[in-house]
Design a protein around this motif. Structure first.
Motif, PDB file in Angstrom:
ATOM      1  N   ASN A  21      42.499  90.357  16.064  1.00 41.38           N
ATOM      2  CA  ASN A  21      43.234  90.666  14.839  1.00 41.38           C
ATOM      3  C   ASN A  21      42.787  89.679  13.774  1.00 41.38           C
TER       4      ASN A  21
ATOM      5  N   SER B   1      43.682  88.788  10.706  1.00 46.41           N
ATOM      6  CA  SER B   1      44.681  88.786   9.645  1.00 46.41           C
ATOM      7  C   SER B   1      45.817  87.864  10.067  1.00 46.41           C
TER       8      SER B   1
ATOM      9  N   ASN C 155      44.920  94.280  11.207  1.00 45.99           N
ATOM     10  CA  ASN C 155      43.468  94.376  11.079  1.00 45.99           C
ATOM     11  C   ASN C 155      42.852  94.245  12.463  1.00 45.99           C
TER      12      ASN C 155
ATOM     13  N   ASP D 208      38.717  86.962   8.266  1.00 44.59           N
ATOM     14  CA  ASP D 208      37.706  87.649   9.075  1.00 44.59           C
ATOM     15  C   ASP D 208      36.402  86.859   9.131  1.00 44.59           C
TER      16      ASP D 208
ATOM     17  N   PHE E 172      35.693  95.428  12.390  1.00 40.08           N
ATOM     18  CA  PHE E 172      36.956  95.536  11.672  1.00 40.08           C
ATOM     19  C   PHE E 172      36.793  96.512  10.518  1.00 40.08           C
TER      20      PHE E 172
ATOM     21  N   LEU F 139      38.187  97.056   6.818  1.00 44.65           N
ATOM     22  CA  LEU F 139      38.947  96.491   5.705  1.00 44.65           C
ATOM     23  C   LEU F 139      38.952  97.395   4.490  1.00 44.65           C
TER      24      LEU F 139
END
Length: 374
Positions: A137, A139, A145, A173, A324, A326
């Protein structure tokens, strides 16, 4: 009537209490070490001497409004989170290879993509780790995320001892608190932008091992030279932005030259780096989280193709993608578009699966369109 008034008043008081508790909860949570620390003292004094810092914030080399449409920021983020999307996540696990990084011959020059913007590099006998994010994750808010299924093949314990850890900027990230803490016993040195050392100091690193650099600063790790170069982006882990510097890296050994853009919109600095430090044997460029609403701070694949030409690159690998999501575009759109945009270019497009080594010794390598049918 009086009863109704008392009822409404109680409701207002209750809502005010809930709001106050919520604010208090946020303030308490913001004290968690994962948020790092803003620069102060001698670190802040050095920042204020940077030619890239003015009026209390770092600045890009060219004008870079964060928003590139008239849409209000609250509406933009609400639409990104709640609005209609295509396919921001693959329907099946992404393919990945689990290479034994500790068993690799350090004398072999190679790069292993670990997903998104994370890379393990061997160059000139040095072992380098760039923007490692092993968390699933990326975030500070849980489950907002999540990494794609199949993409989390590596953890800190899979890493050998690291000669130098490179951090491009302090977004979650790229600078992952659990990963940085877990890596601490393995890391000999850190190189990052001005101001980012405050996070490392709060997280228990010996600050003597953390080198904070400005654009075009050079650090020597014989036989390797690390050039800290400009990017076009922004920084910040809380509500206060641009207190630390965002950077890219050029790695130069006696035999090869590599480039990592970090997060960056397209700008003239790519051509300038190409003139100063190119040509490059291989480059990784941000091309995976673009949107017309923030077009200045991330490249789309067509811009990345031009940036690779500006850098005089011999080979290009897509970065900031594949692990990921975004942005609201399809998760595989960057790979499809860069494949089309790279046709007829002077560079080779190399698209390895997560964990598959890219060898830099000139051997023949074939890379498949692994993102298809996912």
């Amino acid at each position: 009537m009086r009863g109704l008034t008392r009822f409404l008043l109680r409701g207002v008081v209750a809502l005010a209490g809930i709001a106050a508790l919520s604010v208090m909860g946020v303030l308490i949570y913001l004290q968690h070490p994962l948020f790092g620390a803003l620069p102060n003292g001698a670190r802040q004094a050095r920042i204020e001497n940077s030619p890239n810092y003015a009026d209390g914030t770092f600045r890009n080399q060219i004008d870079t409004p964060m928003k590139t449409t008239d849409q209000p920021e609250w509406s933009m983020w609400a639409e990104t989170i709640l609005g209609k999307k295509g396919q921001p996540r693959p329907v099946a696990a992404v393919p990945a290879v689990k290479t034994d990084l500790k068993a690799l011959d350090p004398a072999q020059d190679l790069v292993v993509w670990l997903g998104h913007s994370s890379y393990f590099v061997q160059l000139g006998g040095r072992r380098i780790l760039i923007d490692p994010v092993f968390s699933t994750n990326a975030s500070p808010v849980p489950m907002t995320n999540r990494a794609f299924d199949g993409s989390s093949r590596y953890q800190a314990e899979d890493m050998p001892d690291i000669d130098v850890l490179l951090i491009s900027h302090d977004h979650y990230d790229h600078l992952d608190y659990p990963s940085i803490r877990a890596l601490q016993p393995k890391v000999k040195q850190v190189i990052t932008g001005l101001g980012v050392g405050g996070h490392f100091e709060r997280w228990g690193y010996d600050i003597a091992l953390v080198h904070e650099a400005d654009w075009y600063d050079t650090l020597h790790l014989a036989p390797l030279t690390v050039h800290v170069v400009p990017a076009r982006h922004f920084s910040g882990r809380t509500f206060k932005r641009d207190q630390s510097l965002w950077v890219g890296f050029a790695l130069v050994s006696p035999k090869r030259r590599l480039f990592f853009s970090g997060d960056s919109g397209y700008a003239p600095h790519f051509a300038e780096v190409g003139r100063r430090l190119g040509p490059f044997d291989w480059v990784s460029l941000d091309m995976g989280q673009y949107d017309p609403r923030w077009a200045n701070v991330h490249m789309n694949p067509e811009q990345a193709a031009q940036a690779a030409e500006d850098l005089k690159a011999e080979a290009l690998t897509p970065g900031h993608a594949g692990r990921f999501s975004l942005s609201p575009h399809d998760w595989d759109d960057p790979f499809k578009r860069i494949t089309t945009a790279s046709k007829g270019r002077r560079y080779a497009l190399w698209t390895p699966e997560i964990g598959r080594p890219i060898h830099l010794d000139g051997r023949k390598q074939d890379f498949s369109a692994w993102w298809e049918s996912r």
